[in-house]
Design a protein around this motif. Structure first.
Motif, mmCIF file in Angstrom:
data_model
loop_
_atom_site.group_PDB
_atom_site.id
_atom_site.type_symbol
_atom_site.label_atom_id
_atom_site.label_comp_id
_atom_site.label_asym_id
_atom_site.label_seq_id
_atom_site.Cartn_x
_atom_site.Cartn_y
_atom_site.Cartn_z
ATOM 1 N N GLN A 13 0.752 -1.248 0.080
ATOM 2 C CA GLN A 13 -0.097 -0.054 -0.048
ATOM 3 C C GLN A 13 0.800 1.162 0.030
ATOM 4 O OE1 GLN A 13 -2.629 -0.298 3.407
ATOM 5 N NE2 GLN A 13 -4.016 -1.728 2.185
ATOM 6 N N PRO A 14 0.418 2.237 -0.626
ATOM 7 C CA PRO A 14 1.076 3.532 -0.409
ATOM 8 C C PRO A 14 1.463 3.978 0.941
ATOM 9 C CG PRO A 14 -0.678 3.747 -1.887
ATOM 10 C CD PRO A 14 -0.886 2.389 -1.043
ATOM 11 N N LYS A 87 5.181 5.209 -2.909
ATOM 12 C CA LYS A 87 4.275 5.913 -3.548
ATOM 13 C C LYS A 87 3.745 4.948 -4.887
ATOM 14 C CE LYS A 87 6.762 10.138 -2.767
ATOM 15 N NZ LYS A 87 7.342 11.295 -3.327
ATOM 16 N N PRO A 88 2.496 5.303 -5.104
ATOM 17 C CA PRO A 88 2.157 4.633 -6.605
ATOM 18 C C PRO A 88 3.172 4.670 -7.739
ATOM 19 C CG PRO A 88 0.273 5.922 -5.454
ATOM 20 C CD PRO A 88 1.563 6.228 -4.716
ATOM 21 N N THR A 91 5.908 2.161 -8.694
ATOM 22 C CA THR A 91 5.321 0.945 -9.140
ATOM 23 C C THR A 91 5.978 0.858 -10.517
ATOM 24 O OG1 THR A 91 3.143 0.953 -8.336
ATOM 25 C CG2 THR A 91 3.630 -0.453 -10.371
ATOM 26 N N THR A 132 4.554 -3.481 -7.033
ATOM 27 C CA THR A 132 3.471 -2.408 -7.212
ATOM 28 C C THR A 132 2.797 -1.893 -5.885
ATOM 29 O OG1 THR A 132 2.693 -4.208 -8.604
ATOM 30 C CG2 THR A 132 0.904 -2.876 -7.893
ATOM 31 N N SER A 134 -0.018 0.147 -4.525
ATOM 32 C CA SER A 134 -1.526 0.247 -4.800
ATOM 33 C C SER A 134 -2.351 0.076 -3.548
ATOM 34 C CB SER A 134 -1.833 -0.504 -5.925
ATOM 35 O OG SER A 134 -3.434 -0.322 -6.207
ATOM 36 N N SER A 135 -3.304 0.814 -3.449
ATOM 37 C CA SER A 135 -4.385 0.630 -2.282
ATOM 38 C C SER A 135 -5.459 -0.191 -2.903
ATOM 39 C CB SER A 135 -4.997 1.971 -1.825
ATOM 40 O OG SER A 135 -5.455 2.648 -3.040
#
Length: 135
Positions: A13-14, A87-88, A91, A132, A134-135
């Motif tokens: 997750q971020p 952070k996204p 990725t 990756t 991502s939330s």
């Protein structure tokens, strides 16, 4: 011949953390070691690098203060990339690379990331590990 194997990628997750490992086999790991990444549809970019001794390390501006590189030559011939506050935009597939030349050592020391990105003579590459965020 030196072989590099990355591990430690995954989904996070971020704001989370991951630690990537680059394990070397074949020869003594007397190489400058680098991490690159490539996101879908984007150019490969340099992320971080470390000299064989571990005394010199460099970071791309996008990861400074969040990522930390280290190496364990004595026991595991492994280089680690600690990634915090992800952070996204982090990725990507992360690749480990290694090279013995003074040229790469200098580019690492001076954080010449454009030159490292375009350098076509890098000695060895791993196959990559996917991160990756991502939330």
């Amino acid at each position: 011949q030196l072989q590099l194997v990355e591990s430690g990628g995954g989904l996070v997750q971020p704001g989370g953390s991951l630690t990537l490992s680059c394990a070397a086999s074949g020869f003594t790991f007397e190489y400058t070691t680098l991490w690159f990444r490539q996101a879908p549809g984007k150019e490969r970019e340099g992320v971080s690098c470390i000299s064989y001794t571990g005394f010199t390390a460099g970071y791309a501006d996008s990861v400074k203060g969040r990522f930390s590189i280290s190496r364990d030559n004595a026991n595991k011939n492994t280089v680690y990339l600690q990634m915090d506050r992800l952070k996204p935009e982090d990725t990507a597939v992360y690749y480990c690379a290694a090279d013995r030349s003074e040229r790469v050592q200098s580019m690492c020391a001076y954080e010449l990331w454009d030159m490292l990105r375009d350098y076509g003579g890098m000695g060895y590459w791993g196959k990559g590990t996917l991160v990756t965020v991502s939330s």
